[in-house]
Design a protein around this motif. Structure first.
Motif, mmCIF file in Angstrom:
data_model
loop_
_atom_site.group_PDB
_atom_site.id
_atom_site.type_symbol
_atom_site.label_atom_id
_atom_site.label_comp_id
_atom_site.label_asym_id
_atom_site.label_seq_id
_atom_site.Cartn_x
_atom_site.Cartn_y
_atom_site.Cartn_z
ATOM 1 N N ILE A 368 65.184 -20.571 22.092
ATOM 2 C CA ILE A 368 64.398 -21.977 20.886
ATOM 3 C C ILE A 368 63.148 -22.467 22.280
ATOM 4 N N ASN A 427 63.600 -16.754 15.633
ATOM 5 C CA ASN A 427 63.857 -17.825 13.954
ATOM 6 C C ASN A 427 65.095 -17.397 14.611
ATOM 7 N N LYS A 430 66.396 -20.714 16.009
ATOM 8 C CA LYS A 430 66.012 -22.199 15.225
ATOM 9 C C LYS A 430 67.406 -22.137 13.080
ATOM 10 N N ALA A 433 70.177 -23.729 14.521
ATOM 11 C CA ALA A 433 69.961 -25.416 15.280
ATOM 12 C C ALA A 433 69.617 -25.751 14.092
ATOM 13 N N ASN A 434 68.224 -25.534 12.800
ATOM 14 C CA ASN A 434 68.641 -26.727 11.646
ATOM 15 C C ASN A 434 69.385 -26.791 10.613
ATOM 16 N N GLN A 442 63.300 -31.352 11.338
ATOM 17 C CA GLN A 442 63.971 -29.261 11.103
ATOM 18 C C GLN A 442 62.325 -28.788 11.881
ATOM 19 N N ILE A 443 62.910 -27.278 12.795
ATOM 20 C CA ILE A 443 62.521 -26.967 13.851
ATOM 21 C C ILE A 443 61.585 -25.801 12.584
ATOM 22 N N ILE A 445 59.918 -22.117 11.047
ATOM 23 C CA ILE A 445 60.097 -20.852 11.273
ATOM 24 C C ILE A 445 58.262 -20.394 11.599
#
Length: 778
Positions: A368, A427, A430, A433-434, A442-443, A445
């Motif tokens: 990321i 993605n 992510k 990770a989310n 939240q990251i 996308i």
């Protein structure tokens, strides 16, 4: 006084020994998963204590079921868990990258009677952890073969697994045998073996517990050892040669050590995604009561294929026209599976090198935020590390040449595939990770810029090698080359729709007002993709788009295939590889053969001639000919009413299920209680059921034991229709019949009981209603 103390100690030890019996690493028949080991059983006056060591699967969890039990073999009485130490009952223990991957614990159960020699351990749920035939007390020798000869034997000269003697049967020469007789001789034993095909005699002389000499009827006297490490010196038959594509039958047989009919499962499955037509092919493995099995199936080229047996699932390498014998649950730590036959060496080689690949979760960890150039350098560094690991293994031990070819191709193709999947992998990282972040953290996308010229660093990828087919990674790379539109990463689908619109306009096709509005929105998304706008589009025009695609699906397939070929050309050019040749031919072949499987589509001579022109490689062209004429003959046979129908177990089972619904149209839904998309589909068609309440339409729901019985009973009252919960074996037969590769899976059956669509796609209620009523009108 000393004498008194000594007597007291001896009495104490005797009482203690009587009160507690400890069995380290107890023998057992079979277990349901490789994640768990039973390390110890303790028998006391108050409890039966089982000690387990569990390796937690990556990104998964384990839990002790509150109704875990032990059960004396031959008895129906279950003794349920009373407590646990080392882990809490009913509490999930999750895999954590930096914390815990393994766990040990003890489970306590009530004491069992002193005459019990074997117990089963289990859980009352689907996909449970089970151990069968756990020996908790010494059992008298029960085999006609002397104890010192029992076990797996390996040639000290060649390293091959040569034969095995088990309690009730033997494995020799790639077959299972019963003991006809065992006679002692002056220096050893004459062991006469028989099966349905033949009889043979083996003369065995035991040197010690780990070494013997054996002479077959017509063979030399040779030395054998129980040391599985000898497999490291096993000779191979050289590397792969061309052509690899050489369709033939595989004879796959084997023995599941410790198998018991008490498992409640007497079938396994071969699940093969045929890379030449992208179609799933399923074959049932029928297991005999003694644990032996044998099956034949067709194969176009050497492939590593998923095999599922009661002893667990694994990947097995098969070659067309060759035989393979497979011993599962060998009880050997380093070699849980043993192989005999023409494909044995390559399977051992693949086993030895399976740790070379970087696990996908490990690969995406930390990517990321990586810009494209740094990411590509990371991919190349990963490739370099994998090649070094493979080279180190090669220096440490003898690795089969075919396995080395496969692994080298795997490394090349996996690296190129990861390069193409820059946005996809970032993605995915992510998304994981989310899962650990709150809503505010939240990251986002969103698509990242990717410089196509970076792909030139992979210009040495051997995509045109005639040997590339041996790697499953090759076909994954071809799919990425085909589907990855790196120029229009998010808007590619909308461009295809606009191309379809233009083509339909040229044909003077009339568009509805909704369709015209939809295309205005699509033009906006294609020119300037925005995630929020895409979500709005899907909410607003989802049903319109589904109806439109259904109406013009043939034209959309043609346009999509055209775009996919453009993707391949663009991506290969970016890799500085000339697009013409093998990759383009394979994609053309896949498209043609996939269409050939569509029974509703008539055979088209023009398409046949066209694909023959595109496919220049002789062995691929021969495959086109073979598949075309095979399909043609099969259709002619199916139209011939005088041809007797050969019914499989799956045919007979399904006929028995639908027998009472003859005269009605049947919508079949293969589902499970844990399957989110299944439940969403069931909910979606509720209104349709109300609309068709007075019609002769049956909604038939079929599930299997992975749907826990209590959950199943809770859900079905709210699912209007007919319900069947089949056994695991029955599900396998239906999987083979319908070629099920995932659920939900739908099928449509007419009033006579004939399957008119074995792979019915999910569609809007209006379109499904139309199809059901069409069948009613026939």
């Amino acid at each position: 006084m000393n004498k008194f103390v000594l007597i007291s100690v001896l009495i104490f030890l005797a009482v203690s020994a009587a009160a507690q019996n400890v069995i380290e690493n107890p023998r057992y028949g079979i277990k349901s998963t490789n994640y768990i080991e039973l390390t110890k059983v303790e028998l006391t006056d108050d409890a039966t204590i089982l000690s387990f060591h569990v390796t937690i699967p990556q990104n998964n969890w384990v839990a002790i079921h509150e109704k875990s039990y032990i059960q004396p073999v031959g008895d129906t009485t279950k003794f349920y868990i009373t407590k646990a130490e080392g882990a809490e009952i009913g509490v999930q223990v999750h895999w954590e990258k930096d914390r815990m991957e393994e766990i040990s614990y003890q489970l306590f159960f009530p004491p069992v009677n002193s005459d019990v020699t074997k117990i089963d351990f289990g859980e009352p749920v689907a996909n449970s952890w089970n151990f069968y035939d756990v020996e908790i007390r010494e059992i008298p020798h029960r085999s006609p073969v002397p104890d010192e000869l029992l076990g797996n034997w390996f040639s000290t000269g060649t390293g091959n697994w040569a034969f095995s003697f088990f309690d009730s049967l033997a494995v020799y020469d790639g077959k299972t045998w019963e003991y006809a007789s065992v006679f002692p001789t002056d220096d050893g034993f004459e062991i006469k073996l028989k099966n349905q095909e033949a009889e043979t005699m083996l003369h065995c002389i035991s040197k010690d517990k780990n070494q013997c000499v054996m002479q077959s009827e017509n063979g030399p006297l040779s030395t054998y050892s129980k040391d599985a490490g000898l497999l490291a010196i096993m000779k191979d038959d050289g590397p792969f040669g061309v052509p690899l594509v050489n369709p033939g039958k595989v004879v796959y047989s084997g023995f599941i050590q410790g198998y018991s009919p008490r498992l409640g499962v007497s079938t396994g499955m071969i699940r093969h995604l045929n890379p030449m037509n992208n179609q799933m092919e399923n074959y049932v493995i029928r297991i005999q009561k003694n644990g032996s099995f044998s099956v034949e199936f067709p194969l176009d080229l050497p492939q590593e294929i998923s095999v599922s047996l009661p002893s667990g699932g694994e990947r097995v390498f098969f070659e067309p026209g060759k035989s393979l014998f497979h011993l599962t649950n060998s009880k050997l730590k380093d070699y849980p599976s043993l192989f005999m036959g023409e494909s044995a060496a390559v399977n051992y080689g693949l086993h030895e090198t399976m740790e070379v690949a970087t696990p996908q979760m490990a690969f995406i960890d930390g990517i990321i935020g990586m810009p494209d150039e740094e990411y590509i350098d990371y991919v190349l560094e990963t490739k370099k590390n994998e090649l070094e690991r493979l080279e180190n293994l090669q220096n440490e031990k003898t690795i089969d040449k075919k396995a080395l070819q496969i692994r080298k191709f795997d490394i090349d193709f996996r690296a190129a595939n990861n390069a193409l999947r820059y946005n996809g992998n970032v993605n995915l990282a992510k998304i994981y990770a989310n899962q650990k972040l709150n809503e505010a953290e939240q990251i986002a996308i969103v698509p990242l810029d990717f410089n196509l010229s970076l792909l030139s660093k992979f210009n040495d990828t051997p995509v045109k090698s005639d040997l590339a087919f041996v790697s499953n990674e090759y076909f994954s790379l071809l799919q990425s080359l085909k589907y990855m539109d790196l120029v229009r990463q998010q808007g590619a689908y909308y461009y295809r729709l606009l191309a379809l619109e233009e083509e339909l306009k040229e044909k003077n096709t009339n568009f509805t007002g909704e369709e015209k509005d939809m295309f205005e929105f699509i033009r906006l998304l294609a020119g300037n993709y925005d995630g929020e706008q895409a979500r709005n589009f899907n909410q607003t025009y989802r049903e319109v788009l589904l109806k439109f695609n259904e109406k013009h699906k043939d034209e959309m397939v043609e346009i999509s295939n055209r775009f996919y070929l453009e993707n391949i050309e663009t991506n290969l050019n970016a890799m500085e590889i000339e697009p013409e040749g093998l990759p383009m031919e394979i994609i053309a072949l896949q498209n043609y053969l996939a269409g050939l499987q569509n029974e509703k589509k008539p055979l088209n001579e023009a398409e046949f001639e066209e694909v023959k022109e595109v496919v220049k490689t002789n062995y691929l062209k021969e495959l086109v000919f073979a598949e075309y004429y095979r399909e043609k003959a099969q259709r002619e046979v199916s139209r011939d009413e005088d041809t007797p129908e050969l019914k499989t177990e799956g045919d007979k089972l399904f006929d028995s299920i639908i027998q009472k619904f003859r005269g009605k149209v049947i919508y079949v839904d293969f589902w499970a209680t844990w399957c989110g998309p299944c439940l969403a589909g069931i909910e979606k068609i509720k209104p349709l059921k109300e609309e068709l309440a007075g019609e002769d339409v049956v909604f038939l729901y079929i599930t299997n034991p992975t749907s826990p019985e209590n959950e199943y009973e809770k859900k079905i009252p709210d699912i209007k229709g007919e319900h069947v919960r089949v056994s695991g074996d029955e599900w396998n037969y239906l999987t083979e019949k319908f070629n099920i590769y995932g659920i939900p899976h739908y099928a449509l059956v007419d009033k006579s009981g004939k399957i008119v669509n074995a792979h019915l796609m999910q569609m809007e209620n209006s379109e499904l209603k139309k199809r059901l009523l069409e069948q009613l009108g026939k």
